[in-house]
Design a protein around this motif. Structure first.
Motif, PDB file in Angstrom:
ATOM      1  N   GLU A 463       0.820  -1.215   0.000  1.00 29.18           N
ATOM      2  CA  GLU A 463       0.000   0.000   0.000  1.00 29.18           C
ATOM      3  C   GLU A 463       0.852   1.262   0.000  1.00 29.18           C
ATOM      4  O   GLU A 463       1.921   1.313   0.624  1.00 29.18           O
ATOM      5  CB  GLU A 463      -0.898   0.021   1.243  1.00 29.18           C
ATOM      6  N   VAL A 464       0.351   2.272  -0.696  1.00 31.06           N
ATOM      7  CA  VAL A 464       0.867   3.633  -0.584  1.00 31.06           C
ATOM      8  C   VAL A 464      -0.112   4.373   0.318  1.00 31.06           C
ATOM      9  O   VAL A 464      -1.270   4.609  -0.059  1.00 31.06           O
ATOM     10  CB  VAL A 464       0.967   4.320  -1.953  1.00 31.06           C
ATOM     11  N   VAL A 465       0.313   4.693   1.545  1.00 34.94           N
ATOM     12  CA  VAL A 465      -0.576   5.212   2.583  1.00 34.94           C
ATOM     13  C   VAL A 465      -0.394   6.714   2.743  1.00 34.94           C
ATOM     14  O   VAL A 465       0.731   7.220   2.833  1.00 34.94           O
ATOM     15  CB  VAL A 465      -0.301   4.493   3.925  1.00 34.94           C
ATOM     16  N   GLU A 466      -1.530   7.424   2.804  1.00 31.76           N
ATOM     17  CA  GLU A 466      -1.518   8.862   3.071  1.00 31.76           C
ATOM     18  C   GLU A 466      -1.264   9.100   4.558  1.00 31.76           C
ATOM     19  O   GLU A 466      -1.953   8.536   5.413  1.00 31.76           O
ATOM     20  CB  GLU A 466      -2.864   9.477   2.675  1.00 31.76           C
ATOM     21  N   LEU A 467      -0.291   9.933   4.866  1.00 30.46           N
ATOM     22  CA  LEU A 467       0.052  10.151   6.264  1.00 30.46           C
ATOM     23  C   LEU A 467      -1.017  10.950   7.005  1.00 30.46           C
ATOM     24  O   LEU A 467      -1.224  10.740   8.203  1.00 30.46           O
ATOM     25  CB  LEU A 467       1.390  10.880   6.359  1.00 30.46           C
ATOM     26  N   ASN A 468      -1.715  11.857   6.323  1.00 30.69           N
ATOM     27  CA  ASN A 468      -2.676  12.698   7.045  1.00 30.69           C
ATOM     28  C   ASN A 468      -3.921  11.925   7.480  1.00 30.69           C
ATOM     29  O   ASN A 468      -4.605  12.306   8.428  1.00 30.69           O
ATOM     30  CB  ASN A 468      -3.077  13.908   6.205  1.00 30.69           C
ATOM     31  N   THR A 469      -4.220  10.801   6.797  1.00 32.45           N
ATOM     32  CA  THR A 469      -5.398  10.003   7.165  1.00 32.45           C
ATOM     33  C   THR A 469      -5.060   8.554   7.500  1.00 32.45           C
ATOM     34  O   THR A 469      -5.906   7.830   8.031  1.00 32.45           O
ATOM     35  CB  THR A 469      -6.420  10.008   6.021  1.00 32.45           C
ATOM     36  N   LEU A 470      -3.857   8.122   7.172  1.00 27.54           N
ATOM     37  CA  LEU A 470      -3.420   6.732   7.332  1.00 27.54           C
ATOM     38  C   LEU A 470      -4.328   5.756   6.570  1.00 27.54           C
ATOM     39  O   LEU A 470      -4.549   4.616   7.006  1.00 27.54           O
ATOM     40  CB  LEU A 470      -3.360   6.341   8.809  1.00 27.54           C
ATOM     41  N   THR A 471      -4.839   6.184   5.444  1.00 25.60           N
ATOM     42  CA  THR A 471      -5.633   5.313   4.583  1.00 25.60           C
ATOM     43  C   THR A 471      -4.855   5.044   3.305  1.00 25.60           C
ATOM     44  O   THR A 471      -4.113   5.911   2.812  1.00 25.60           O
ATOM     45  CB  THR A 471      -6.979   5.959   4.223  1.00 25.60           C
ATOM     46  N   PRO A 472      -4.995   3.846   2.747  1.00 20.90           N
ATOM     47  CA  PRO A 472      -4.269   3.521   1.513  1.00 20.90           C
ATOM     48  C   PRO A 472      -4.778   4.344   0.326  1.00 20.90           C
ATOM     49  O   PRO A 472      -5.978   4.404   0.067  1.00 20.90           O
ATOM     50  CB  PRO A 472      -4.566   2.026   1.308  1.00 20.90           C
ATOM     51  N   GLN A 473      -3.833   5.000  -0.352  1.00 19.31           N
ATOM     52  CA  GLN A 473      -4.180   5.721  -1.579  1.00 19.31           C
ATOM     53  C   GLN A 473      -4.184   4.775  -2.769  1.00 19.31           C
ATOM     54  O   GLN A 473      -5.032   4.864  -3.657  1.00 19.31           O
ATOM     55  CB  GLN A 473      -3.175   6.850  -1.828  1.00 19.31           C
ATOM     56  N   ARG A 474      -3.238   3.854  -2.765  1.00 21.12           N
ATOM     57  CA  ARG A 474      -3.149   2.841  -3.828  1.00 21.12           C
ATOM     58  C   ARG A 474      -2.760   1.511  -3.186  1.00 21.12           C
ATOM     59  O   ARG A 474      -1.982   1.470  -2.233  1.00 21.12           O
ATOM     60  CB  ARG A 474      -2.112   3.255  -4.882  1.00 21.12           C
ATOM     61  N   THR A 475      -3.323   0.434  -3.717  1.00 24.25           N
ATOM     62  CA  THR A 475      -3.078  -0.904  -3.175  1.00 24.25           C
ATOM     63  C   THR A 475      -2.841  -1.888  -4.309  1.00 24.25           C
ATOM     64  O   THR A 475      -3.475  -1.787  -5.370  1.00 24.25           O
ATOM     65  CB  THR A 475      -4.284  -1.381  -2.334  1.00 24.25           C
ATOM     66  N   ALA A 476      -1.938  -2.835  -4.099  1.00 21.46           N
ATOM     67  CA  ALA A 476      -1.681  -3.873  -5.099  1.00 21.46           C
ATOM     68  C   ALA A 476      -1.248  -5.145  -4.384  1.00 21.46           C
ATOM     69  O   ALA A 476      -0.798  -5.119  -3.229  1.00 21.46           O
ATOM     70  CB  ALA A 476      -0.609  -3.430  -6.088  1.00 21.46           C
ATOM     71  N   PHE A 477      -1.398  -6.269  -5.083  1.00 22.17           N
ATOM     72  CA  PHE A 477      -0.981  -7.554  -4.508  1.00 22.17           C
ATOM     73  C   PHE A 477       0.508  -7.813  -4.709  1.00 22.17           C
ATOM     74  O   PHE A 477       1.077  -8.674  -4.043  1.00 22.17           O
ATOM     75  CB  PHE A 477      -1.794  -8.690  -5.120  1.00 22.17           C
ATOM     76  N   GLU A 478       1.133  -7.088  -5.621  1.00 25.07           N
ATOM     77  CA  GLU A 478       2.570  -7.195  -5.857  1.00 25.07           C
ATOM     78  C   GLU A 478       3.178  -5.801  -5.839  1.00 25.07           C
ATOM     79  O   GLU A 478       2.585  -4.857  -6.382  1.00 25.07           O
ATOM     80  CB  GLU A 478       2.862  -7.874  -7.191  1.00 25.07           C
ATOM     81  N   PRO A 479       4.357  -5.634  -5.250  1.00 28.20           N
ATOM     82  CA  PRO A 479       4.942  -4.283  -5.163  1.00 28.20           C
ATOM     83  C   PRO A 479       5.297  -3.686  -6.523  1.00 28.20           C
ATOM     84  O   PRO A 479       5.290  -2.456  -6.680  1.00 28.20           O
ATOM     85  CB  PRO A 479       6.190  -4.507  -4.303  1.00 28.20           C
ATOM     86  N   ASP A 480       5.599  -4.537  -7.505  1.00 28.59           N
ATOM     87  CA  ASP A 480       5.976  -4.023  -8.822  1.00 28.59           C
ATOM     88  C   ASP A 480       4.850  -3.270  -9.497  1.00 28.59           C
ATOM     89  O   ASP A 480       5.088  -2.496 -10.439  1.00 28.59           O
ATOM     90  CB  ASP A 480       6.427  -5.179  -9.725  1.00 28.59           C
ATOM     91  N   ALA A 481       3.623  -3.470  -9.025  1.00 29.95           N
ATOM     92  CA  ALA A 481       2.477  -2.795  -9.638  1.00 29.95           C
ATOM     93  C   ALA A 481       2.329  -1.358  -9.152  1.00 29.95           C
ATOM     94  O   ALA A 481       1.494  -0.617  -9.680  1.00 29.95           O
ATOM     95  CB  ALA A 481       1.200  -3.572  -9.348  1.00 29.95           C
ATOM     96  N   LEU A 482       3.122  -0.969  -8.162  1.00 27.66           N
ATOM     97  CA  LEU A 482       3.056   0.382  -7.616  1.00 27.66           C
ATOM     98  C   LEU A 482       4.372   1.105  -7.878  1.00 27.66           C
ATOM     99  O   LEU A 482       5.433   0.661  -7.451  1.00 27.66           O
ATOM    100  CB  LEU A 482       2.777   0.326  -6.108  1.00 27.66           C
ATOM    101  N   GLY A 483       4.297   2.226  -8.554  1.00 29.01           N
ATOM    102  CA  GLY A 483       5.498   2.991  -8.880  1.00 29.01           C
ATOM    103  C   GLY A 483       6.327   3.390  -7.683  1.00 29.01           C
ATOM    104  O   GLY A 483       7.566   3.231  -7.686  1.00 29.01           O
TER     105      GLY A 483
END
Length: 501
Positions: A463-483
């Motif tokens: 997950e790429v998590v937003e620090l101000n809300t601690l909610t995932p902005q983007r999620t993937a099952f493999e890390p390569d899918a997230l820039g």
């Protein structure tokens, strides 16, 4: 020694019955010997006729003394119930006595022990084989094969009992089989875990097998794995008792000679070792022995690294995943971590009630109050502390229970500093971890890896998590899918974490 202890009491029964010669008044000629019941729900009748009154019901694997034969029926005496009667010849298997009968008994045992549902008959054959084999053979390969067959059949019967039966008649048969096995000297234990009761074999044959030089490496591995099954450990044990039990399990696994072991058995053994040593690392860290915890964590990580996943079957893959989650949960016990930025630091202190408190402080201010603080009765992995470059967020790994590691996130808000918990999953604790995978420059995002086995569900995500809300902005099952996971992952995380296994 002719008798291998008391783990199969039926061997003594066979010996006693084999020497009995009784002559029926109706028999044409005296016939004596021992027979085993080969089917379930066999009727013991009062006379040699299908229409004769039923005396009782016999079950597969029970031992009968043969007294005479009459037509298609055999007159038998049941020493357990102290009752005689007639059973159809086709429902019995006569077993020989003496060394000349040993090859046939071993052959029958080898065949029957592989037939699900025939465990009690196999245990009876094992008893007869023990009586027939000479003392030297009992200490050799033949004796090891008999012990291996006993252990495997007892384990299979215990598993059947744990699963239960849907129909009442099947449950009656299962209860009868457990009773027959106990009469053959096989003991079982009932392990209560919440609403479920698991039946486990107490393991006498396995322990004897591990002590036999003639046992093959595979037999020893199978025995060690059976004796260290996690589902047969006492879930109500106190921490000290659980640590002692895990130490004994680790010692059993270390006794297996892996030099001649097949690859898939080595993988199974290493998987179990990783799981056991992970539990030891957590227990030792919980009582404050950092050096011992580090040693155990290193053993766990070394064991999981030895596993060749290509050699694992589907069932083995599930156990491997569980072991990997446990090992990853305690990996900080073996790590030194990276010093956080100079602007902030995380310190820990112990309370009188046993809690450990993690405090975020500004080291430039002397005697200043913590910016944020949170306490736990679990293990706070101080080596995992990490502060982002901007100084507006920090992360810490905390393990409240064995196998479940959370991520504490300290962050600066308009109202001041707060500390919140990111669990491995929004489920009741099972096995899993949530861990910092890196900070995204700019002080607005963080990279988080989460994996969990809980409530019968398997979850793994990056997950790429937003620090101000601690909610995932983007999620993937493999890390390569997230820039961001390609550009900003923490180098130590990529090197040490099992999330990328």
């Amino acid at each position: 020694m002719k008798q291998l202890g008391n783990f199969l009491l039926a061997a003594a029964v066979v010996a006693a019955l084999a020497g009995v010669v009784c002559v029926s008044a109706r028999a044409a000629e005296p016939v004596a010997g021992v027979a085993l019941v080969t089917r379930n729900a066999v009727t013991l009748r009062a006379a040699p006729r299908d229409s004769a009154a039923a005396q009782t019901v016999l079950w597969r694997g029970e031992v009968m003394e043969i007294r005479a034969e009459r037509g298609d029926f055999v007159q038998v005496w049941d020493h357990q119930r102290e009752r005689g009667g007639y059973v159809k010849r086709s429902q019995l298997l006569r077993v020989g006595n003496g060394e000349q009968a040993a090859p046939e008994l071993l052959a029958l045992l080898g065949f029957v022990s592989e037939q699900p549902g025939s465990e009690t008959l196999g245990l009876a054959l094992a008893a007869a084989a023990i009586q027939a084999l000479p003392a030297a053979a009992l200490q050799g390969a033949d004796g090891a094969n008999v012990l291996d067959a006993i252990g495997r059949q007892a384990e299979r019967l215990a598993e059947r009992a744990s699963q239960g039966a849907q129909r009442s008649q099947d449950q009656a048969m299962l209860t009868a089989h457990l009773d027959v096995a106990r009469r053959h000297g096989v003991g079982f234990e009932s392990i209560e875990d919440g609403e479920r009761v698991r039946v486990c074999y107490e393991g006498d044959a396995h322990r004897r097998l591990l002590a036999m030089p003639a046992a093959s490496a595979e037999q020893q591995a199978r025995a060690a794995l059976a004796l260290t099954r996690p589902e047969c450990q006492n879930p109500q044990a106190r921490p000290g008792e659980r640590e002692a039990a895990d130490q004994a399990r680790a010692a059993l696994l270390d006794r297996v000679n892996t030099s001649t072991l097949a690859t898939h058995w080595r993988a199974r053994l290493a998987t179990r070792q990783a799981s056991v040593w992970s539990g030891l690392a957590f227990a030792r860290a919980q009582r404050g022995d950092a050096t011992a915890a580090r040693s155990a964590a290193e053993r766990a990580l070394q064991a999981i690294a030895r596993v060749d996943r290509a050699e694992l079957a589907d069932d083995d893959l599930t156990r491997y995943t569980e072991a990997a989650l446990r090992a990853n949960a305690v990996r900080w016990a073996a790590g030194s971590g990276v010093a956080p930025a100079a602007a902030l630091a995380i310190t820990t202190r112990q309370l009188d009630d046993g809690q450990t408190c993690a405090s975020l402080i500004d080291p430039r201010q002397k005697n200043a109050q913590p910016l944020a603080e949170r306490c736990s009765w679990g293990v706070v992995w101080a080596a995992s502390a990490s502060v982002n470059r901007e100084g507006n967020a920090a992360a810490l790994a905390v393990q409240p229970v064995d196998g479940w590691r959370e991520l504490w996130v300290f962050r600066k808000t308009a109202q001041g500093w707060t500390v919140e918990v990111l669990p491995p999953a929004a489920l009741n604790p099972g096995l899993g971890y949530a861990e910092l995978a890196g900070w995204v420059p700019g002080g607005r995002q963080m990279l988080v890896a989460r994996e969990a086995l809980a409530e019968g569900r398997t979850l793994r995500r990056f997950e790429v998590v937003e620090l101000n809300t601690l909610t995932p902005q983007r999620t993937a099952f493999e890390p390569d899918a997230l820039g961001p996971f390609a550009r900003w992952p923490d180098a130590a995380w990529k090197r040490d974490s099992l999330a990328l296994r």
